[in-house]
Design a protein around this motif. Sequence first.
Motif, short mmCIF file in Angstrom:
data_model
loop_
_atom_site.label_atom_id
_atom_site.label_comp_id
_atom_site.label_asym_id
_atom_site.label_seq_id
_atom_site.Cartn_x
_atom_site.Cartn_y
_atom_site.Cartn_z
N UNK A 213 0.74 -1.46 0.05
CA UNK A 213 0.08 0.01 0.03
C UNK A 213 0.74 1.17 0.00
N UNK A 214 1.85 1.28 0.91
CA UNK A 214 2.77 2.46 1.00
C UNK A 214 4.19 1.96 1.05
N UNK A 215 4.90 2.31 0.17
CA UNK A 215 6.47 1.75 0.16
C UNK A 215 7.12 2.31 1.23
N UNK A 216 7.62 1.28 2.23
CA UNK A 216 8.10 1.62 3.42
C UNK A 216 9.47 2.23 3.22
N UNK A 217 10.06 2.27 2.16
CA UNK A 217 11.32 2.89 1.86
C UNK A 217 11.07 4.32 1.77
N UNK A 218 10.02 4.83 1.12
CA UNK A 218 9.60 6.20 0.90
C UNK A 218 9.33 6.72 2.41
N UNK A 219 8.84 5.93 3.26
CA UNK A 219 8.32 6.36 4.37
C UNK A 219 9.52 6.41 5.33
N UNK A 220 10.65 5.54 4.88
CA UNK A 220 11.77 5.65 5.92
C UNK A 220 12.53 6.83 5.96
N UNK A 221 12.61 7.44 4.47
CA UNK A 221 13.47 8.71 4.14
C UNK A 221 12.35 9.63 5.04
N UNK A 222 11.17 9.63 4.81
CA UNK A 222 10.62 10.70 5.46
C UNK A 222 10.63 10.74 7.06
N UNK A 223 10.60 9.58 7.52
CA UNK A 223 10.81 9.41 9.01
C UNK A 223 12.17 10.06 9.49
N UNK A 224 13.16 9.72 8.60
CA UNK A 224 14.50 9.82 9.13
C UNK A 224 15.09 11.20 8.66
N UNK A 225 14.39 11.94 8.04
CA UNK A 225 14.63 13.28 7.39
C UNK A 225 14.98 14.24 8.56
N UNK A 264 1.09 4.17 15.45
CA UNK A 264 2.59 3.65 15.39
C UNK A 264 2.78 3.31 13.77
N UNK A 265 2.07 3.00 13.26
CA UNK A 265 2.31 2.47 11.93
C UNK A 265 2.23 3.60 11.09
N UNK A 266 1.25 4.77 11.54
CA UNK A 266 1.57 6.08 10.48
C UNK A 266 3.05 6.74 10.78
N UNK A 267 3.53 6.43 11.82
CA UNK A 267 4.97 7.18 12.20
C UNK A 267 5.95 6.37 11.43
N UNK A 268 5.64 5.01 11.41
CA UNK A 268 6.91 4.24 10.70
C UNK A 268 6.65 4.23 9.44
N UNK A 269 5.38 4.42 8.84
CA UNK A 269 5.27 4.39 7.46
C UNK A 269 5.37 5.49 6.62
N UNK A 270 5.03 6.73 7.23
CA UNK A 270 4.81 8.04 6.74
C UNK A 270 5.65 9.11 7.46
N UNK A 311 -0.45 9.37 23.45
CA UNK A 311 0.56 10.35 23.73
C UNK A 311 1.83 9.40 23.61
N UNK A 312 1.70 8.32 24.05
CA UNK A 312 2.91 7.48 24.33
C UNK A 312 2.85 6.34 23.07
N UNK A 313 2.19 6.36 22.23
CA UNK A 313 1.88 5.57 20.92
C UNK A 313 3.32 5.92 20.08
N UNK A 314 3.89 7.02 20.33
CA UNK A 314 4.91 7.59 19.55
C UNK A 314 6.42 7.03 19.65
N UNK A 315 7.47 7.13 19.09
CA UNK A 315 8.66 7.01 19.36
C UNK A 315 9.02 8.39 20.43
N UNK A 316 8.54 9.55 20.09
CA UNK A 316 8.49 10.55 21.04
C UNK A 316 7.32 11.09 21.71
N UNK A 317 7.21 10.88 23.09
CA UNK A 317 5.84 11.12 23.41
C UNK A 317 5.54 12.50 23.39
N UNK A 318 4.15 12.75 23.25
CA UNK A 318 3.66 14.03 23.17
C UNK A 318 3.37 14.42 24.50
N UNK A 319 3.72 15.77 25.01
CA UNK A 319 4.00 15.88 26.42
C UNK A 319 2.22 16.62 26.44
#
Length: 565
Positions: A213-225, A264-270, A311-319
């Motif tokens: 559905x969504x190429x995860x490599x594309x998302x990897x660049x998005x996530x790590x940029x 979690x999936x939306x952070x990892x994928x997009x 708030x804790x679902x993400x790699x960095x918690x929303x305060x």
Amino acid sequence: MAALDCDMAIQLDGGIERLVELCNLGFYDEIQQQKPSDAPKDQVTQPGIKENMKMQSPLFPKPSGDFPTVVEDTKGSTIQNEPASAKWEPVNSSKSSEGLTANNSTSGNDRDGRDGAKERDESCSLTDSADSREEMVDQQQSVESFFKRFVKMVSSNEKSLNANSEASDDPTAQTDLIGNPVQSISNNLNYLNPLETTDDMPVPLLDRATDSEQPAFDAFLCHNSSDKSSKSIVWLHLSDLHLCEPKTGWDANRVLNSLLKDLKNMEQTHGLLPQLLFFTGDAAFGNYGSGKGSSLAEQYEEVETFLTGVRRAFSQEISKENTFLVPGNHDVDRGEVAESETHWIETQATTDNVTRLIKDKPRQWRLFMDRLTTYREFLKKNSYSHLLEDPDRLIYSQIREINGIKLGIGGFNSAWNCSRDKEKSKLWLGADWQDGAIVGNLDKLNADLKIALIHHPPGCFVEQEDALLRRIMETHFDFFLHGHEHQNWVNAINNQHVRIAAAACYEKSDQENGYNFVRLNLDTGDVEIWLRRYDGHGDGWIPRAVAGKTKDNGLWLTSIETKLC
């Protein structure tokens, strides 16, 4: 398509994470793919590496014969290879790691990368030792094998992009490796996982998994940029939770548990890592009998548990300080509503008395606000003090500085006179006063952008106020977020104002449940609204695609003109 230089990438600190970072800093020209016959066996010319970017790395050894390293810089001068006996020897590997981390965190400011290159040069030294070099053969082969597959991946997807480009007239459907990684590169692209390592090779591996559905490599660049995240504001918009365990807990739990997984999936994928959480009303269902968990206060305990999970679902918690709520009609305790108050509301003909009521806060106003006492106590008990800036009215004007931008957040109270069923076109807001107080404070605080949060949208208010609310929102706020209608929708007006409606987090599993993410690019004004919906058949969340409006992945694209762009 901007890409990487093979020789240089193999030498980079931190493996693919550093490689992707430098991509986003724009240090690379395109990969020059040459057949063996194009150059002598001992030499392959690859234009585009600047001489001052020829790095030495303690983690990646100099490549062996598979990747000859005689290259030209951008001015055409030749950079000769080091002797074959040379090896890379770290002076202090921990220091090198620290240098890499520091460079990643500041890459958006250090655009030319020269300071980072100097730091890495100082952290390693080149020595002559043929024997020592042999000890690194295994690592060399692993790195070279890894990068070969990476280059092969880039090459195959460049062909795919070219083919898609010729077949599509839609410029937003095209993307490159290091540009805006929102659209798909190809439907079967293997992706890179920067966190996956092995004990004997401290570099990332190619994950062979695919996401059709969504190429995860594309998302990897998005996530790590880091460059992208440093220029964006991302928020999560939820609404209409209606939590009540005795009434719907058996059904709501599967919807909401899968929602947390989807975040979690939306952070990892997009790469959607929100700094802010906006909740636009109806957190609870309302008093429901006398059994355990039926009271409004008990429902708010469930609400806080849910919001904490979000708030804790993400790699960095929303305060908690970056979590913003407004009340909705289900947050009202109808047991505190007097019939005389409802009668007064229904007999008003102009805005004058309503404005005077909310402005002066007489005893009558305090009686109206008694219906929101349990909601107010929920905010106090759970340390949402920033939402109690004006506890008598439950409105607020808050500033959050994100990436150098002062974001003004205005919370409106549209629930203060809710008490009846079917109140469409019957509510009063006191819109003129609430807007004047909220916007006035945000202007004093020098807000660069303004976001309005309210539960009820236009159409819910009396004729005397409905048109006024539309004008206020479109004139004074860049974004207008609301709930109540249980529909994901977007209205963008002349690149000046964006109104975003969130569907219900939970209505019923067989009805429309949804939420959205928003990512605002502070450089360009581009706005990405990612719409999601619950699929009861598969018991999970999927894109909320709207024909003619969104991409197949539920992405609604628009833009907004601001003084920041």
